[in-house]
Design an enzyme around this catalytic site. Sequence first.
Site, short mmCIF file in Angstrom:
data_model
loop_
_atom_site.label_atom_id
_atom_site.label_comp_id
_atom_site.label_asym_id
_atom_site.label_seq_id
_atom_site.Cartn_x
_atom_site.Cartn_y
_atom_site.Cartn_z
N LYS A 1 1.04 -1.31 0.25
CA LYS A 1 0.10 -0.16 0.10
C LYS A 1 1.20 1.39 0.10
CE LYS A 1 -3.40 -1.13 -0.52
NZ LYS A 1 -3.57 -2.20 -1.90
N HIS B 1 6.43 -7.18 -2.51
CA HIS B 1 6.52 -7.03 -1.37
C HIS B 1 7.55 -7.72 -0.52
CE1 HIS B 1 3.12 -4.08 -2.21
NE2 HIS B 1 2.29 -5.64 -2.63
N SER C 1 -4.74 1.93 4.70
CA SER C 1 -4.98 1.37 2.78
C SER C 1 -4.66 -0.39 3.27
CB SER C 1 -3.87 1.66 2.16
OG SER C 1 -4.16 1.53 1.28
S1 PPS Z 1 -0.43 -2.60 -3.43
O1 PPS Z 1 -1.72 -4.04 -3.45
O2 PPS Z 1 0.53 -3.05 -2.17
O3 PPS Z 1 -0.17 -2.73 -4.22
O4 PPS Z 1 -0.64 -1.14 -3.22
P1 PPS Z 1 -0.40 -0.33 -4.01
O5 PPS Z 1 -0.14 0.29 -5.08
O6 PPS Z 1 0.68 -0.14 -3.16
O7 PPS Z 1 -0.68 0.53 -3.54
C1 PPS Z 1 -2.20 1.72 -2.86
C2 PPS Z 1 -2.40 2.92 -3.02
O8 PPS Z 1 -1.62 3.78 -3.53
C3 PPS Z 1 -2.70 4.83 -3.75
N1 PPS Z 1 -2.69 5.13 -5.56
C4 PPS Z 1 -2.43 6.14 -5.04
N2 PPS Z 1 -2.35 7.90 -4.25
C5 PPS Z 1 -2.38 8.32 -5.06
N3 PPS Z 1 -2.12 8.53 -6.25
C6 PPS Z 1 -2.40 7.95 -7.10
N4 PPS Z 1 -1.64 8.38 -8.68
C7 PPS Z 1 -2.02 6.47 -6.55
N5 PPS Z 1 -2.35 5.42 -7.28
C8 PPS Z 1 -2.10 4.46 -5.87
C9 PPS Z 1 -4.32 3.44 -3.91
O9 PPS Z 1 -5.60 4.81 -4.19
C10 PPS Z 1 -3.75 3.15 -1.89
O10 PPS Z 1 -4.26 4.19 -1.31
P2 PPS Z 1 -5.31 4.79 -0.72
O11 PPS Z 1 -4.91 5.38 0.36
O12 PPS Z 1 -5.98 3.10 0.15
O13 PPS Z 1 -6.22 5.16 -1.17
#
Ligand code: PPS
Length: 313
Positions: free
Chosen positions: A65, A127, A157
């Site tokens: 996340k 991860h 998250s």
């Molecule tokens: S995972 O499943 O671990 O691979 O997830 P990961 O991609 O690491 O994290 C997902 C969170 O990143 C947010 N996210 C973004 N935030 C801002 N801008 C962009 N472009 C973006 N893309 C992904 C996503 O919404 C998840 O965070 P939360 O707080 O849950 O919204």
Amino acid sequence: MLHNVHYFGFTTFSLTTMSQLDKPQRPPAIDFHGVCMSKYFTENWDNVQSFKARPDDILIATYPKAGTTWVSFIIDLLYFGQTCPERQTTVPLIQRVPFLEIALPSQPSGKEMADKIGTSPRLIKSHLPVQFVPKSFWENNCRIVYVARNAKDSAVSYYHFTRMNYVQPDPGDWGTYLNSFMNGKVVFGSWYDHVNNWWKRKQTYPKIHYMFYEDLIEDASREILRLSDFLGLSPSAEELDKIKATTMFDSMKHNKMINYFTSGMMDQKVSPFLRKGKVGDWKNHFTVAQNEEFDEDYKQKMKDSALVFRTEV
Ligand code: PPS
């Protein structure tokens, strides 16, 4: 049944969707060499550990996340946005940037997908805590991009993701989950150990670019430029602007190649994969008492750490 199609250097796999499956069984959390894991990330262990990295492979490593998908998409566009725009509309990101350690029933494993990538450089997501990274990445001196996100927003998250993702053990309610997070009893283990041990590794392995989610939110252009420098790329100003626009939260949320809508293990009606995309959503979840307890515990766990995280921007 898997149906494979060869496309733009990829064997694209058609993956089973949630509607085609009975509700999958959540796995229990297990202790795996001292780290909390679930069988979906350990069952292919020997194959993952013997993965043959190539010198130009790029590993995108994160605690869950932290912005993995965002940074993966940016890197994919930096390398292939100009040279192969078709892959953006035909190959889902999870296949362009396979998740190395994942091994789900009736689906190709992440390792299998990574082995089948026909384009260079290969972009690979993981991860894994630093001590579990397959040794061939280090032996081949691969570039590694590590993304970190503040603990409070990571916990929130991850909680919502765990509710909607059947690859994960049952999270319980928010209070229960927060305790598990603080005690490292969530899949991929302790956030505190993950971010700190990767940071320590960076001190002796220069080819780690350590980024922060909060910096990306604050100034995505600056961060994409720093990332390009690390990768030895020189995108034009126009290309950078385009990448920034394409990878903005709202744009990614509606991009079917990115938003995991076809994942068989995620129920986006429970919580969307691209949920809020903000710094500071923790304030909508932590009670005053939870926040005080968390801060006290954080001080202890991070007392020897050089890392400074921002919980608001
Ligand atoms: S995972 O499943 O671990 O691979 O997830 P990961 O991609 O690491 O994290 C997902 C969170 O990143 C947010 N996210 C973004 N935030 C801002 N801008 C962009 N472009 C973006 N893309 C992904 C996503 O919404 C998840 O965070 P939360 O707080 O849950 O919204």
